[in-house]
Design an enzyme around this catalytic site. Structure first.
Site, PDB file in Angstrom:
ATOM      1  N   TYR A 194      44.326  43.634  51.109  1.00  0.00           N
ATOM      2  CA  TYR A 194      45.282  43.726  52.217  1.00  0.00           C
ATOM      3  C   TYR A 194      45.979  45.078  52.330  1.00  0.00           C
ATOM      4  O   TYR A 194      46.020  45.679  53.386  1.00  0.00           O
ATOM      5  CB  TYR A 194      46.366  42.640  52.083  1.00  0.00           C
ATOM      6  CG  TYR A 194      47.485  42.807  53.089  1.00  0.00           C
ATOM      7  CD1 TYR A 194      47.304  42.412  54.417  1.00  0.00           C
ATOM      8  CD2 TYR A 194      48.700  43.407  52.747  1.00  0.00           C
ATOM      9  CE1 TYR A 194      48.309  42.599  55.369  1.00  0.00           C
ATOM     10  CE2 TYR A 194      49.706  43.593  53.691  1.00  0.00           C
ATOM     11  CZ  TYR A 194      49.508  43.183  54.989  1.00  0.00           C
ATOM     12  OH  TYR A 194      50.500  43.370  55.924  1.00  0.00           O
ATOM     13  N   ASN A 204      56.883  53.659  44.245  1.00  0.00           N
ATOM     14  CA  ASN A 204      56.109  52.522  44.730  1.00  0.00           C
ATOM     15  C   ASN A 204      55.934  51.619  43.515  1.00  0.00           C
ATOM     16  O   ASN A 204      55.347  52.033  42.523  1.00  0.00           O
ATOM     17  CB  ASN A 204      54.749  53.015  45.254  1.00  0.00           C
ATOM     18  CG  ASN A 204      53.796  51.880  45.583  1.00  0.00           C
ATOM     19  OD1 ASN A 204      52.599  52.097  45.642  1.00  0.00           O
ATOM     20  ND2 ASN A 204      54.293  50.686  45.814  1.00  0.00           N
ATOM     21  N   GLY A 205      56.438  50.392  43.610  1.00  0.00           N
ATOM     22  CA  GLY A 205      56.300  49.475  42.478  1.00  0.00           C
ATOM     23  C   GLY A 205      57.553  48.642  42.290  1.00  0.00           C
ATOM     24  O   GLY A 205      58.413  48.592  43.170  1.00  0.00           O
ATOM     25  N   CYS A 265      45.970  46.247  40.815  1.00  0.00           N
ATOM     26  CA  CYS A 265      46.281  45.129  41.726  1.00  0.00           C
ATOM     27  C   CYS A 265      45.186  44.975  42.790  1.00  0.00           C
ATOM     28  O   CYS A 265      45.038  45.843  43.654  1.00  0.00           O
ATOM     29  CB  CYS A 265      47.629  45.379  42.395  1.00  0.00           C
ATOM     30  SG  CYS A 265      47.985  44.173  43.694  1.00  0.00           S
ATOM     31  N   CYS A 272      44.723  42.774  37.640  1.00  0.00           N
ATOM     32  CA  CYS A 272      45.823  41.797  37.555  1.00  0.00           C
ATOM     33  C   CYS A 272      45.499  40.610  38.453  1.00  0.00           C
ATOM     34  O   CYS A 272      44.947  40.777  39.526  1.00  0.00           O
ATOM     35  CB  CYS A 272      47.121  42.460  38.025  1.00  0.00           C
ATOM     36  SG  CYS A 272      48.511  41.301  38.104  1.00  0.00           S
ATOM     37  N   CYS A 328      54.982  37.515  42.603  1.00  0.00           N
ATOM     38  CA  CYS A 328      54.564  38.813  42.052  1.00  0.00           C
ATOM     39  C   CYS A 328      55.809  39.585  41.667  1.00  0.00           C
ATOM     40  O   CYS A 328      56.743  39.679  42.463  1.00  0.00           O
ATOM     41  CB  CYS A 328      53.783  39.596  43.100  1.00  0.00           C
ATOM     42  SG  CYS A 328      53.413  41.283  42.571  1.00  0.00           S
ATOM     43  N   ASP A 339      40.460  35.663  56.903  1.00  0.00           N
ATOM     44  CA  ASP A 339      41.724  36.360  56.662  1.00  0.00           C
ATOM     45  C   ASP A 339      41.684  36.960  55.259  1.00  0.00           C
ATOM     46  O   ASP A 339      40.870  36.569  54.419  1.00  0.00           O
ATOM     47  CB  ASP A 339      42.913  35.394  56.816  1.00  0.00           C
ATOM     48  CG  ASP A 339      44.179  36.131  57.247  1.00  0.00           C
ATOM     49  OD1 ASP A 339      44.193  37.378  57.192  1.00  0.00           O
ATOM     50  OD2 ASP A 339      45.157  35.469  57.627  1.00  0.00           O
ATOM     51  N   ASP A 340      42.585  37.941  55.018  1.00  0.00           N
ATOM     52  CA  ASP A 340      42.576  38.589  53.699  1.00  0.00           C
ATOM     53  C   ASP A 340      43.265  37.729  52.651  1.00  0.00           C
ATOM     54  O   ASP A 340      42.873  37.717  51.492  1.00  0.00           O
ATOM     55  CB  ASP A 340      43.226  39.978  53.777  1.00  0.00           C
ATOM     56  CG  ASP A 340      44.588  39.920  54.418  1.00  0.00           C
ATOM     57  OD1 ASP A 340      45.538  39.535  53.733  1.00  0.00           O
ATOM     58  OD2 ASP A 340      44.707  40.234  55.617  1.00  0.00           O
ATOM     59  N   GLY A 381      54.673  50.681  54.426  1.00  0.00           N
ATOM     60  CA  GLY A 381      56.102  50.436  54.556  1.00  0.00           C
ATOM     61  C   GLY A 381      56.584  50.824  55.936  1.00  0.00           C
ATOM     62  O   GLY A 381      56.307  51.934  56.394  1.00  0.00           O
ATOM     63  N   CYS A 390      55.578  50.525  48.459  1.00  0.00           N
ATOM     64  CA  CYS A 390      55.818  51.574  49.431  1.00  0.00           C
ATOM     65  C   CYS A 390      54.728  52.613  49.368  1.00  0.00           C
ATOM     66  O   CYS A 390      53.748  52.459  48.654  1.00  0.00           O
ATOM     67  CB  CYS A 390      57.149  52.237  49.113  1.00  0.00           C
ATOM     68  SG  CYS A 390      58.479  51.075  48.810  1.00  0.00           S
ATOM     69  N   CYS A 407      49.475  36.480  40.071  1.00  0.00           N
ATOM     70  CA  CYS A 407      49.951  35.616  41.164  1.00  0.00           C
ATOM     71  C   CYS A 407      49.032  34.406  41.354  1.00  0.00           C
ATOM     72  O   CYS A 407      49.411  33.449  42.018  1.00  0.00           O
ATOM     73  CB  CYS A 407      50.074  36.405  42.464  1.00  0.00           C
ATOM     74  SG  CYS A 407      48.614  37.353  42.882  1.00  0.00           S
TER      75      CYS A 407
HETATM   76  S1  SF4 Z   1      50.631  39.519  40.763  1.00  0.00           S
HETATM   77 FE1  SF4 Z   1      49.074  39.570  42.418  1.00  0.00          FE
HETATM   78  S2  SF4 Z   1      49.929  40.894  44.004  1.00  0.00           S
HETATM   79 FE2  SF4 Z   1      51.138  41.248  42.135  1.00  0.00          FE
HETATM   80  S3  SF4 Z   1      50.189  42.997  41.107  1.00  0.00           S
HETATM   81 FE3  SF4 Z   1      49.210  41.170  40.274  1.00  0.00          FE
HETATM   82  S4  SF4 Z   1      47.420  40.798  41.589  1.00  0.00           S
HETATM   83 FE4  SF4 Z   1      48.748  42.240  42.669  1.00  0.00          FE
END
Ligand code: SF4
Length: 477
Positions: A249, A104-105, A243, A452, A392, A355-356, A33, A5, A455
């Site tokens: 995106y 947010n999270g 992230c 991170c 995620c 695309d992203d 959001g 968010c 995913c």
């Molecule tokens: S898992 Fe992917 S989308 Fe989620 S925080 Fe990590 S990098 Fe971002």
């Protein structure tokens, strides 16, 4: 429960009402959001509504204009867990006015927090992780009488991501960012009105006529009060997990996050893809809107002109909204159908579509079908984010593996080129190219050991414990 968010916190040191200013900030964070919004200012009941903040502000103009409080918080919501209801809209009141909290999270270990708070509080009807975290924070604050100490205790118990803003009953606005730094949070200041601001992104500061001071550090608690701004540290992590999906995106292209402009990152990602996948074509076409800078980067390196072969039909209902963050499959599809093909750009030509990211693959398939119907010859596709093959648990809504196209095409041992070939077949393009983790790191400017990518790999090193796998129904219950 997880939320991706936008949050705002404002403190006017010269005593000016902040309600309208919060609305401006939330409007600038609308891309984070679209489901609901909420505002809490001191001395007033929390104001909340469903849908877009611009519509909410119009419908509630009289109430917003009469808000007298000189400090407050605001929130726009995109739910990834928990139903889209007014009850789940933030800010959330914690125990009748002890404080109001917005997040947010994602708190990934609600199963650990729930028993701790349910001993003292009735949890009937509670579906948000934010409420659980808020109640636990209240327990720690009652015990310590000190916010930093309370956050020290809370951060040890929470596994997941959070950028919180809190309006306390004692005339403060707090901002706290988890020690891994998954989600952004920054500090702004408007010298003219002597006002401090906390915001998810710097684009909101711009809209609120404030300058970016700096990012809130991971593990930092910022306290805004009549005494100005204070900062303390409540947690330290061995490394950060910013992230990169924010850059590809989620965030607004005009924002600067952790010292990197989102627009520049996207353009650089396009340059990287042009070197990695030098497809021969007549035109580069971005999927609107977030892939535009990447398409410019690809075009710059390849020398192939970029043209707007796909456009959002902004004049139709929902035409200007973002599909990925819509809560249901039907509403996402409705928005993708609103993307129109500009026939003279694509007819009889070979096209590189940029695309992203590709999550479920449904939007891409639908876009490719429309391009073919409009007479495109060969279609190549490249995406700035690597194959998303795992859920995620840190705030983005791709919760189950079976939804993810890159996971559906094969097991974890596939190389990127094998995944490319299989995804190309799935979505109907001639050739396909994913970015990789190294390219993502280079493009976003985030060091690999500060970023991170759980995913992509399925390794959740940034969480304190392995996440509990949940079905989509459980997430949205
Ligand atoms: S898992 Fe992917 S989308 Fe989620 S925080 Fe990590 S990098 Fe971002």
């Amino acid at each position: 429960m997880k939320e991706h968010c936008g949050v705002i916190g404002v403190y006017s040191l010269n005593g000016k009402p902040v309600g309208e200013r919060i609305v401006k900030g939330l409007e600038a964070l609308q891309h984070r959001g679209q489901e609901s919004w909420g505002i809490a200012v001191n001395g007033e009941p929390i104001l909340k509504g469903m849908g877009l903040i611009s519509k909410g502000a119009e419908d509630n103009a009289r109430q917003i204009l009469t808000l007298k409080g000189n400090h407050g918080i605001g929130h726009v919501r995109y739910s990834t867990r928990g139903a889209t209801t007014i009850g789940n809209a933030h800010p959330i009141d914690i125990q009748d006015g002890h404080f109001a909290i917005a997040q947010n999270g994602t708190i990934a270990n609600t199963e650990d927090i729930e028993p701790l708070v349910s001993k003292e509080f009735k949890l009937q009807g509670t579906t948000t992780d934010t409420k659980l975290a808020g109640l636990r924070l209240l327990q720690h604050y009652r015990g310590t009488k000190n916010w930093t100490e309370a956050f020290k205790l809370l951060s040890k118990e929470l596994s997941g991501s959070y950028s919180f803003v809190i309006l306390t009953a004692n005339g403060e606005v707090l901002g706290a960012r988890d020690e891994a730094g998954y989600r952004p949070l920054c500090i702004g200041y408007d010298e003219v009105s002597n006002t401090y601001i906390l915001a998810s992104e710097s684009c909101a500061l711009q809209a609120m006529q404030a300058d970016l001071v700096r990012d809130v550090d991971p593990g930092e608690l910022v306290r805004l009060s009549k005494d100005g701004i204070e900062s303390t540290r409540f947690a330290q992590a061995p490394r950060h997990y910013h992230c990169p999906f924010e850059y590809t995106y989620f965030a607004h292209p005009s924002s600067k996050i952790d010292n990197q402009y989102v627009y520049e990152a996207r353009k650089e990602l396009g340059r990287i893809l042009a070197k990695k996948y030098p497809f021969k074509a007549d035109v580069v076409v971005p999927v609107p809107d977030s892939a535009r800078p990447a398409a410019l980067g690809y075009s710059e390196v390849s020398g192939i002109p970029m043209e707007e072969g796909l456009m959002k039909d902004r004049y139709r209902r929902k035409g200007s909204l973002r599909s990925f963050i819509e809560p249901t499959h039907e509403s996402r599809e409705e928005i993708v159908r609103r993307i129109v093909v500009i026939k003279p750009v694509v007819e009889g030509r070979n096209i590189i579509v940029i695309d992203d990211s590709i999550v479920r693959g449904t939007s891409s398939r639908s876009i490719v079908r429309s391009l073919k119907e409009a007479g495109a010859k060969k279609i190549y596709m490249v995406v700035t984010f690597p194959p998303i093959r795992h859920p995620c648990y840190m705030g983005i809504d791709f919760p189950t593996r079976e939804e993810l196209v890159a996971a559906r095409v094969g097991d974890d041992h596939l190389s990127i080129s094998e995944i490319n070939t299989r995804v190309a077949k799935e979505i109907g393009v001639d050739e396909f190219g994913y970015n990789d983790i190294q390219g993502l790191s280079k493009g976003t400017g985030l060091k690999e050991n500060e970023m991170c990518y759980a995913c992509v790999t399925g390794v959740y090193l940034g969480l304190k414990k392995d996440p509990v796998l949940r079905t989509r129904e459980e997430m949205k219950a």
